[in-house]
Motif scaffolding. Structure first.
Motif, PDB file in Angstrom:
ATOM      1  N   SER A  47      45.055  40.990  33.338  1.00 40.50           N
ATOM      2  CA  SER A  47      44.522  39.791  32.696  1.00 40.50           C
ATOM      3  C   SER A  47      43.341  40.117  31.790  1.00 40.50           C
ATOM      4  CB  SER A  47      44.099  38.776  33.760  1.00 40.50           C
ATOM      5  OG  SER A  47      45.209  38.370  34.533  1.00 40.50           O
TER       6      SER A  47
ATOM      7  N   ARG B  87      43.253  40.159  27.485  1.00 39.21           N
ATOM      8  CA  ARG B  87      42.250  39.321  26.823  1.00 39.21           C
ATOM      9  C   ARG B  87      41.339  40.152  25.926  1.00 39.21           C
ATOM     10  NH1 ARG B  87      43.856  36.597  31.141  1.00 39.21           N
ATOM     11  NH2 ARG B  87      43.607  34.329  31.287  1.00 39.21           N
TER      12      ARG B  87
ATOM     13  N   THR C 266      51.206  36.517  29.346  1.00 37.58           N
ATOM     14  CA  THR C 266      49.986  36.581  28.542  1.00 37.58           C
ATOM     15  C   THR C 266      50.292  36.881  27.090  1.00 37.58           C
ATOM     16  OG1 THR C 266      49.726  38.887  29.230  1.00 37.58           O
ATOM     17  CG2 THR C 266      48.422  37.233  30.417  1.00 37.58           C
TER      18      THR C 266
ATOM     19  N   PHE D 213      49.358  34.115  24.470  1.00 37.31           N
ATOM     20  CA  PHE D 213      48.167  34.510  23.720  1.00 37.31           C
ATOM     21  C   PHE D 213      48.482  34.826  22.258  1.00 37.31           C
ATOM     22  CE2 PHE D 213      45.687  36.393  27.613  1.00 37.31           C
ATOM     23  CZ  PHE D 213      45.795  35.170  28.260  1.00 37.31           C
TER      24      PHE D 213
ATOM     25  N   GLN E 234      47.634  29.705  31.144  1.00 38.67           N
ATOM     26  CA  GLN E 234      47.686  30.598  29.976  1.00 38.67           C
ATOM     27  C   GLN E 234      47.752  29.828  28.663  1.00 38.67           C
ATOM     28  OE1 GLN E 234      51.030  33.109  30.840  1.00 38.67           O
ATOM     29  NE2 GLN E 234      49.893  34.417  32.249  1.00 38.67           N
TER      30      GLN E 234
ATOM     31  N   SER F 240      44.091  29.328  27.910  1.00 39.91           N
ATOM     32  CA  SER F 240      43.461  30.597  27.543  1.00 39.91           C
ATOM     33  C   SER F 240      43.918  31.084  26.178  1.00 39.91           C
ATOM     34  CB  SER F 240      43.761  31.655  28.611  1.00 39.91           C
ATOM     35  OG  SER F 240      43.023  31.405  29.788  1.00 39.91           O
TER      36      SER F 240
ATOM     37  N   LEU G  89      41.233  31.731  23.150  1.00 39.79           N
ATOM     38  CA  LEU G  89      40.991  33.086  22.655  1.00 39.79           C
ATOM     39  C   LEU G  89      41.091  33.159  21.132  1.00 39.79           C
ATOM     40  CD1 LEU G  89      42.954  35.085  25.368  1.00 39.79           C
ATOM     41  CD2 LEU G  89      40.489  35.230  24.959  1.00 39.79           C
TER      42      LEU G  89
ATOM     43  N   HIS H  14      41.354  32.065  35.957  1.00 37.14           N
ATOM     44  CA  HIS H  14      41.793  32.739  34.738  1.00 37.14           C
ATOM     45  C   HIS H  14      41.182  32.102  33.494  1.00 37.14           C
ATOM     46  CE1 HIS H  14      45.371  34.709  36.876  1.00 37.14           C
ATOM     47  NE2 HIS H  14      44.662  35.682  36.339  1.00 37.14           N
TER      48      HIS H  14
ATOM     49  N   THR I 275      38.596  33.759  30.710  1.00 39.23           N
ATOM     50  CA  THR I 275      38.701  33.648  29.258  1.00 39.23           C
ATOM     51  C   THR I 275      37.370  33.241  28.644  1.00 39.23           C
ATOM     52  OG1 THR I 275      41.055  33.109  29.375  1.00 39.23           O
ATOM     53  CG2 THR I 275      39.862  32.412  27.392  1.00 39.23           C
TER      54      THR I 275
ATOM     55  N   THR J  16      34.905  36.160  28.734  1.00 40.00           N
ATOM     56  CA  THR J  16      35.147  37.214  27.744  1.00 40.00           C
ATOM     57  C   THR J  16      34.721  36.763  26.350  1.00 40.00           C
ATOM     58  OG1 THR J  16      37.462  36.500  27.492  1.00 40.00           O
ATOM     59  CG2 THR J  16      37.024  38.284  29.047  1.00 40.00           C
TER      60      THR J  16
END
Length: 445
Positions: A34, A38, A108, A112, A183, A186, A190, A213, A217, A220
C-alpha cells in the motif's frame, strides 16, 4: 530493465507443511504494498526526481511501475540496502497517453492510475487480468465524469475502459459512494494536487471500509507538503500544488506479517518481526491488539514485535471493518480455536480478488469445518478438520490462510501457491524459515 527483480514465487500445487511446535523465529517481511504504490505515484507527480527505498517488489508493485512508465514516467532500479530488492529512482515528466495500462490483479493500480490518466495528453486504455475485470470501478468512472474527464466504458461501468486525457483536470467538488472500496477515495486524493483547483471530495455512502488506508493516503500527501483538510466526516479537501520530491523509506508490510505472527498461536512458541514501526497507518498495525484478543501474548522491544502463543486459540466476536484484509488470517485462526467466532464488518471483501467470505466458508466446509456466511461477515464453529485441496481462488490471502491451517491439519494442499506473488513472492521461503526455527525434537509431518 525489468520492472522488478524479486525472485519468482513457486507456482502450482503446494502441500502446506504440517508441523509440531513450538516456534522460535525472528523474521523480516518485505515493504508495504500500500505504501509502495502510493509513494511511487506521488513521486511521479513531484517537483523533481525522488527515491523510494526498501520498496516492495511483487506483482502489484511491478504493475504500478509499468503503469507509470506507460504514462511517460522514468522508473529505474538502483542498488539498495534492503533485503528484498533494489531501490527505485523516479523521474517525473509530462504525462503522456497513447498506451495501455494492464492493472493485473492490483486494485491500487486500477483505482490510483485512473485519475492520473485523466491528467495525461492522449488516450489511455485501462485493462486488467481476466480474474480482476469484475472488480468495482463504477464509482470511479462516475466521479471522473463529474470532474469533466471523458471516460469511454461502453456502458459497462467496469474495466476495460479508455480515459481520454486532455492534460489537465479542473477539479472542485465531487461526490462518490466509496462503500465498495476505500481505494476510490485514495485514488482521487493522490491525483488531486495536480487538479487545476484541487479537490473537495465527499463520500455519500453509508459506510466506508478500511479507514486506515485513507489515513495513510492523507499522511503521504502531507509529508510531501500537500495540504489536506477534513471539513466533516467523510469529506476531504486537497489544495492544488506540486508534491515535494523526497527520499522515502517503505515500512515492512504489516498485513503480510499476519500469517507468520499467527503461526505462534497455532503451534505455540514465539515469532518476532523485525522492523516494526513505532506508529503506522497500515491496517496491520492493529495486529498486536487483534492477536492479543485471540489469546496471544504480545511484546515489543525497540523495532521488534514478538507474539507468543501456547497453541490454544480463543474465539470471540470481532468487527474487522477497519482491517478487512486481516480477515482471512483471523478466519484461519478461528477454524482452529476453542470456541465459535463471529466476524463482521467485512462485506466489502466479497469484492476483492474473489468473494473472500464465500471462498473462506466454502474452503472450510470442504475440509470438514463449520462456517456460515453472514451478510457482512462469517461465523466459524471449530470442528475436526481433515486434509484436502484448499483453492486459492486467484487470491494471495486465501493461499496464506491455507498454509496457516495446514500447520495443524495434515494434507492441506493449496492449488496455486503462486498467487502469493501478488504481494509477497518470498512467502514460501519465509514460511520454510519460520518452520526451521522449531524447537529441536519437534517434527514435521
Amino acid at each position: 530493465m525489468s520492472a522488478s527483480t524479486y525472485s519468482p514465487a513457486p507456482r502450482g500445487r503446494w502441500i502446506a507443511p504440517h508441523a509440531a511446535g513450538p516456534l522460535s523465529a525472528r523474521l523480516r517481511v518485505p515493504g508495504s504494498k500500500s505504501l509502495t504504490n502510493r509513494e511511487l505515484l506521488l513521486a511521479a507527480i513531484a517537483d523533481g526526481p525522488g527515491l523510494v527505498t526498501a520498496p516492495l517488489h511483487s506483482d502489484d508493485s511491478a504493475r504500478m511501475i509499468d503503469a507509470l512508465r506507460a504514462l511517460g514516467i522514468g522508473v529505474e532500479e538502483q542498488d539498495g540496502t534492503g533485503d528484498f530488492g533494489p531501490d527505485l529512482r523516479i523521474t517525473p515528466g509530462r504525462l503522456t497517453g497513447g498506451g495501455t495500462v494492464d492493472c493485473g490483479q492490483a486494485g491500487t493500480v486500477m483505482r490510483f492510475i485512473a485519475p492520473l490518466a485523466g491528467l495525461a495528453d492522449g488516450d489511455v486504455l485501462l485493462t486488467a487480468h481476466e480474474t480482476a475485470l469484475h472488480r468495482p470501478m463504477g464509482a470511479m468512472i462516475h466521479a471522473l465524469r463529474d470532474l469533466g474527464v471523458d471516460v469511454e466504458d461502453h456502458g459497462s461501468w467496469s474495466l476495460p475502459f479508455t480515459i481520454r486525457g486532455r492534460g489537465h483536470i479542473r477539479g472542485g467538488r465531487v461526490e462518490i459512494d466509496a462503500s465498495a472500496s476505500s481505494q476510490f477515495v485514495s485514488g482521487l486524493l493522490l491525483a488531486a494536487p495536480r487538479f487545476d483547483v484541487g479537490l473537495h471530495l465527499v463520500h455519500t455512502g453509508e459506510r466506508l471500509p478500511s479507514m486506515p488506508h485513507i489515513d495513510m493516503t492523507v499522511e503521504t500527501l502531507t509529508r510531501r507538503g500537500i495540504k489536506v483538510t477534513r471539513p466533516g466526516p467523510g469529506e476531504w479537501m486537497v489544495e492544488a500544488g506540486v508534491p515535494r520530491a523526497r527520499e522515502t523509506a517503505i515500512e515492512p508490510d504489516l498485513s503480510n506479517a499476519a500469517p507468520f505472527l499467527a503461526a505462534a498461536l497455532v503451534l505455540g512458541g514465539e515469532v518476532s518481526i523485525a522492523g516494526w514501526p513505532t506508529r503506522s497507518t497500515q491496517p496491520g498495525a492493529l495486529l498486536p491488539e487483534l492477536l492479543g484478543a485471540l489469546g496471544a501474548e504480545v511484546h515489543r522491544a525497540g523495532d521488534v514485535l514478538t507474539v507468543r502463543g501456547t497453541g490454544r486459540i480463543r474465539g470471540g466476536e470481532f468487527d474487522l471493518s477497519p482491517v478487512g484484509e486481516l480477515a482471512p488470517t483471523v478466519v484461519g485462526l478461528a477454524a482452529l480455536a476453542e470456541a465459535p467466532t463471529r466476524i463482521t464488518g467485512i462485506g466489502h471483501i466479497r469484492l476483492h480478488e474473489t468473494d473472500r467470505i464465500a471462498a473462506l466458508a466454502g474452503n472450510l466446509r470442504a475440509l470438514g469445518g463449520e462456517a456460515e456466511e453472514l451478510e457482512d461477515g462469517i461465523r466459524i464453529v471449530p470442528a475436526d478438520l481433515h486434509g484436502g485441496t484448499w483453492p486459492a481462488h486467484h487470491d494471495h490471502r486465501m493461499a496464506t490462510t491455507g498454509a496457516l491451517i495446514g500447520l495443524r491439519v495434515p494434507g492441506v494442499e493449496i492449488d496455486e501457491i503462486g498467487t502469493t506473488a501478488k504481494t509477497l513472492p518470498e512467502f514460501t521461503q519465509l514460511w520454510e524459515r519460520l518452520l526451521a526455527s522449531r524447537t529441536p525434537g519437534s517434527e514435521t509431518a
